[in-house]
Scaffold this active site. Structure first.
Site, short mmCIF file in Angstrom:
data_model
loop_
_atom_site.label_atom_id
_atom_site.label_comp_id
_atom_site.label_asym_id
_atom_site.label_seq_id
_atom_site.Cartn_x
_atom_site.Cartn_y
_atom_site.Cartn_z
N ASP A 148 -3.71 3.21 13.80
CA ASP A 148 -2.89 3.85 12.76
C ASP A 148 -3.44 5.25 12.51
O ASP A 148 -4.25 5.76 13.29
CB ASP A 148 -2.81 2.99 11.49
N ARG A 182 0.84 -1.20 0.00
CA ARG A 182 0.00 0.00 0.00
C ARG A 182 0.87 1.25 0.00
O ARG A 182 1.54 1.55 0.98
CB ARG A 182 -0.93 0.00 1.22
#
Length: 540
Positions: free
Chosen positions: A453, A169
């Protein structure tokens, strides 16, 4: 006389790193420079388009499926390309940053896929950007091991056939990479991450029986997916691999993308692998886009917004139906729990919640789901094994029973819950603790037994902002005001100081994190992304 070669990329304000020359080769940087030259102008136009669309939502307080793409949705004949063998069974995926220990542990975890994350689970210090690439190169060449300096424990890769398939990603379109410039301008972080990874590993992965696979974050429209598709076509030609080798799974983690799922798959159809239902960023996007839409768009505490909330149910069921109609994988959301080494009762309760969540996803037709910790892999695996058995996926479950109207996706007031004072305190606690770690270069942080996150910090600061600007009154009678937020933040900062001691407090970035959280939570001008002002303060 031939035209002069384009200026190479310049590495600026960056301390040299060990072995960086293996990543930042002249040929790799020339490729990234070409990506930048060809595609950054269109990226800039699409970022401007985001702002225009957000202004339209502010004016209308609504969203709908696009009339101009109705023909694509109505055409039942098209499908995405069949999944390659390495991505056909995705029943459990583990996520995490690309530091050396995590790289080994994630590949060894027993999950079918590892989302190797340069985005929300990685603070983009130059060290994380470059050495993360190096760790993946080393993993593919089996040149990786790790010994923990504190415990002395050693880590090494299992045999190749037992390793997870990597889906990488890159950063979202909004972030720049300030350490790489082209003619004085920073290169978009997405092109740096994608370009370096693709250039070094595309052929290597093909040789391993896999391929260059990607998760695409923060996508807001099918036009942004089209740009990625153009990049894939160019990149495959550039290095001389067959078209269709690249595969991309798009995170449907913005409210605008939820209205364009079919169009996103259509734009990427030769390179599409599936869609993913990301939770916290999706809620953050709802607040961001409908922040001036009045009381009916006010979200309750984040922990009260489960995936069974009616508007979240509409989103996930539409995603499964859309994917399976078009032959794509539908990947479920994150189980963020981090098992406690000290409290068996905490683990028992959390494992039951994870099992219920994964049972629901498997029962709804998802083909796989995410976990944040290796100990959760067997729990999620059992949920999907029970439904899939020997089948690699359940794309044959078309979910034609699902019918979602445009209004269902934004029916926030269908949820019977209200913001609470404890919710405000938790948002402040988590926001300060996460931002402090991020400013030290850590993007994946265990806070209160959850792996958090950047999306966590985004929803935390967005809810503080929304509750204050909507004039929320909590159950204890206190109004959400800037003064209350400052009071709670000061109390939390003092509690952290007492908890960790003066020496550790001074050595950290706690005051800086406190100040930044309040800045983005209280500023009248809502920042599009917390990571933009935070990146200005990130050292390294």
């Amino acid at each position: 006389m031939s035209a002069p070669a384009p200026s190479p990329l310049a590495v600026v304000d960056a301390e040299p790193l060990p072995r960086q020359e293996e990543v930042l080769t002249e040929a790799a940087l020339a490729f990234v420079a070409e990506l930048h030259r060809r595609f950054t102008p269109r990226r800039d136009e699409l970022l401007a388009r985001r702002a225009e669309r957000r202004a339209e939502i502010a004016r209308t307080s609504t969203l709908d499926f696009l009339p101009e793409t109705a023909a694509i949705r109505a055409d039942d004949s098209w499908k995405v390309a069949p999944a390659p063998a390495a991505l056909n069974d995705r029943r459990v995926e583990i996520t995490g940053p690309t530091d050396r220990k995590m790289t080994i542990n994630a590949l060894n975890s027993g999950a079918r896929v590892w989302l190797a994350d340069f985005e929300d689970a990685s603070a983009p210090t130059w060290e994380n950007v470059v050495l993360g690439q190096l760790n993946l190169i080393d993993a593919y060449t089996r040149n990786i091991d790790f010994t923990d300096p504190r415990s002395g424990k050693s880590y090494a890769l299992k045999p190749a056939e037992e390793l997870a398939t990597v889906v990488m990603r890159p950063r979202g379109w909004h972030l720049e990479e300030r350490h790489l410039t082209f003619e004085g301008r920073p290169v978009p972080g997405a092109l740096v991450d994608f370009g370096l990874y693709f250039f070094h590993n595309a052929q290597r992965l093909i040789d391993l029986g896999k391929g260059p696979y990607f998760y695409l974050p923060k996508t807001e429209s099918h036009l942004e997916a089209r740009l990625w598709n153009e990049i894939f076509v160019f990149a495959q030609d550039y290095v001389g691999i067959p078209q269709g080798t690249v595969r991309a799974t798009v995170l449907i983690e913005t409210i605008t993308a939820a209205y364009e799922m079919e169009e996103i798959l259509y734009e990427l159809r030769d390179h599409a692998a599936g869609l993913n239902a990301g939770r916290w960023d999706y809620l953050f996007s709802i607040v961001k886009n409908f922040r001036d839409g009045g009381a009916k768009f006010v979200l309750p505490d984040r922990n009260a917004v489960t995936m069974t909330a009616p508007f979240m149910r509409a989103y996930t069921e539409l995603l499964v139906r859309t994917c399976h109609k078009r032959g794509a994988h539908a990947i479920g959301g994150m189980a963020a729990f981090i098992p406690s080494r000290k409290d068996a009762e905490v683990n028992k309760v959390a494992f039951e919640k994870v099992k219920a969540d994964k049972d629901r996803e498997a029962g709804d037709g998802f083909d796989g789901s995410w976990v944040a910790h290796p100990d959760l892999v067997p729990i999620a695996m059992a949920s999907f094994d029970a439904v899939l058995g020997e089948k690699p996926n359940q794309k044959d479950r078309l979910r034609e029973d699902v019918s979602v109207a445009a209004g269902d996706l934004i029916a926030i007031d269908s949820l019977d819950a209200k913001p609470t004072y404890d919710g405000l305190r938790n948002a402040v606690q988590v926001g300060i603790r996460y931002i402090e770690a991020w400013l030290r270069g850590l993007g994946a942080v265990a806070i209160f037994n959850l792996m958090e996150d950047a999306a966590t910090a985004e929803i935390s600061r967005s809810q503080i902002w929304q509750w204050i600007n909507a004039g929320v009154v909590f159950e204890n009678g206190e109004a959400a005001t800037p003064e209350l937020a400052r009071k709670v933040a000061a109390e939390e900062l003092a509690a952290i100081r007492a908890e960790i001691g003066e020496e550790a407090f001074t050595a950290g970035k706690w005051q800086q994190a406190h100040d930044l959280l309040l800045h983005v939570s209280l500023d009248a001008d809502y920042a599009d992304f917390l990571t933009l002002p935070a990146y200005e303060q990130l050292v390294g």
